[in-house]
Design a protein around this motif. Structure first.
Motif, PDB file in Angstrom:
ATOM      1  N   LYS A 159      -0.802  11.645  -0.220  1.00 32.09           N
ATOM      2  CA  LYS A 159      -1.628  11.026  -0.521  1.00 32.09           C
ATOM      3  C   LYS A 159      -2.689  12.363  -0.203  1.00 32.09           C
ATOM      4  N   THR A 160      -4.557  11.746  -1.314  1.00 30.54           N
ATOM      5  CA  THR A 160      -5.103  12.476  -1.670  1.00 30.54           C
ATOM      6  C   THR A 160      -5.675  13.559  -0.483  1.00 30.54           C
TER       7      THR A 160
ATOM      8  N   GLU B 199      -5.841   7.365  -4.671  1.00 27.33           N
ATOM      9  CA  GLU B 199      -5.534   7.419  -2.724  1.00 27.33           C
ATOM     10  C   GLU B 199      -4.417   8.337  -2.774  1.00 27.33           C
ATOM     11  N   PHE B 200      -3.902   8.910  -4.724  1.00 30.92           N
ATOM     12  CA  PHE B 200      -2.684   9.355  -3.908  1.00 30.92           C
ATOM     13  C   PHE B 200      -2.642   9.962  -5.501  1.00 30.92           C
TER      14      PHE B 200
ATOM     15  N   THR C 235       0.597  -1.329   0.421  1.00 32.51           N
ATOM     16  CA  THR C 235       0.035   0.261  -0.407  1.00 32.51           C
ATOM     17  C   THR C 235       0.943   0.986  -0.496  1.00 32.51           C
ATOM     18  N   ASP C 236       2.010   0.989  -0.159  1.00 34.45           N
ATOM     19  CA  ASP C 236       2.789   2.135   0.148  1.00 34.45           C
ATOM     20  C   ASP C 236       3.749   2.163  -0.925  1.00 34.45           C
TER      21      ASP C 236
END
Length: 313
Positions: free
Chosen positions: A307-308, A295-296, A168-169
């Motif tokens: 992050k958005t 999301e980004f 997730t990163d």
């Protein structure tokens, strides 16, 4: 009795090319597009194939032939008959994500054979980067003769990259951009991947921005004409017709369409000037491995994903 060689190719075009050149060895054709859609680290699992089947069907109306898939992958079940594995993959992001997925699969199956990479890209005497199927027979044979034996560090790098991609990163990919390895195009591909996320100011990826610039700077007659340009001028992405057509359709809010022309509208020019963020309006909700792109956003100033922030009126 001499052992055989297994070739793993990036698709049917290269498989057919090898057969035309009278390669007699077994060939496993890898028909996937792991650069788009959700993935999990464990490829050799029912969960992985269920996730991929659902994605390909929902986004591209592609039905996986389960019997054909199992027949291809079964070539890895009798691995003792082979002396080495040759990996035929190209310079672009599409191929490199597939490549690290395949290397992770071999790792999961505890296959410990010499692995050789045959990777096309820059060719002596040629101006443009070349895909394997675009090479002449003599160029392809030279690539084969010059194949690169992957080191243990190369294999560990591929596994680490795959696990990070499924996570997730994706900022964790950044240090790998400067890692030396036998994957000489990996740096370009990782940079290209991070810029697939929406630009912090425009909300468009580098490729989406490029498509709008093609419309602005050329006499584009139709979406099909635009698709041709987009295929030829996409740098290190290596996307196919289906992927770029979907992207063009999402970008239709930025251009006016007549019987014989596409022209940017006011919103399109605004997007290129980066005066508004259009990520939500475009609605390209594609998932890359373990991350939904919305999301980004990519910050040029910080040179990383952030992050958005959703603004609620």
């Amino acid at each position: 009795m001499a052992k055989e060689i297994l070739h793993i190719t990036n698709g049917s075009a290269v498989t057919n090319f090898l057969k035309d050149l009278d390669f007699k060895d077994d060939i496993l054709t890898w028909q996937e597009m792991l650069c788009e859609g959700p993935t999990i680290a464990k490829i050799d699992s029912k969960e992985f194939f269920d996730i991929r089947r659902e994605f390909l069907n929902n986004y591209y109306d592609i039905e996986i032939d389960q019997n054909a898939l199992e027949a291809e992958l079964s070539k890895l079940d009798d691995i003792d008959k082979y002396s080495e594995i040759n990996l035929w993959f190209e310079y672009d992001l599409f191929c490199h994500i597939n490549l690290i997925g395949v290397l992770n699969l071999l790792h999961q199956k505890e296959i410990d054979l010499p692995l050789y990479l045959i990777c096309s890209g820059r060719v002596e005497g040629e101006k443009n980067l070349k895909g394997l199927a675009e090479l002449s027979p003599s160029q392809l044979r030279k690539h084969y003769n010059d194949k690169v034996l992957l080191t243990q560090e190369d294999k560990e790098l591929a596994v680490a990259l795959w696990r990070t991609y499924c996570g997730t990163d994706h900022n964790i990919l950044k240090p790998y951009i400067v890692t030396n390895s036998s994957f000489k195009y990996m740096t370009n591909c990782l940079k290209a991947h991070l810029k697939r996320f929406p630009h912090q100011k425009s909300g468009l990826s580098v490729l989406e921005d490029n498509i709008l610039r093609i419309i602005r700077d050329n006499d584009i007659k139709s979406r099909h004409h635009l698709l041709g340009y987009s295929l030829n001028y996409q740098g290190y992405y290596g996307f196919g017709d289906l992927q770029l057509k979907r992207m063009i359709d999402k970008l239709s809010i930025f251009f006016e369409e007549t019987e014989d022309s596409l022209t940017l509208n006011r919103k399109g020019h605004t997007a290129l000037l980066r005066q508004n963020n259009f990520a939500t309006e475009v609605g390209n909700d594609m998932t890359y491995g373990g991350v939904n792109r919305l999301e980004f956003q990519f910050s040029v100033d910080q040179n990383k994903l952030i992050k958005t922030i959703i603004h609620v009126d």
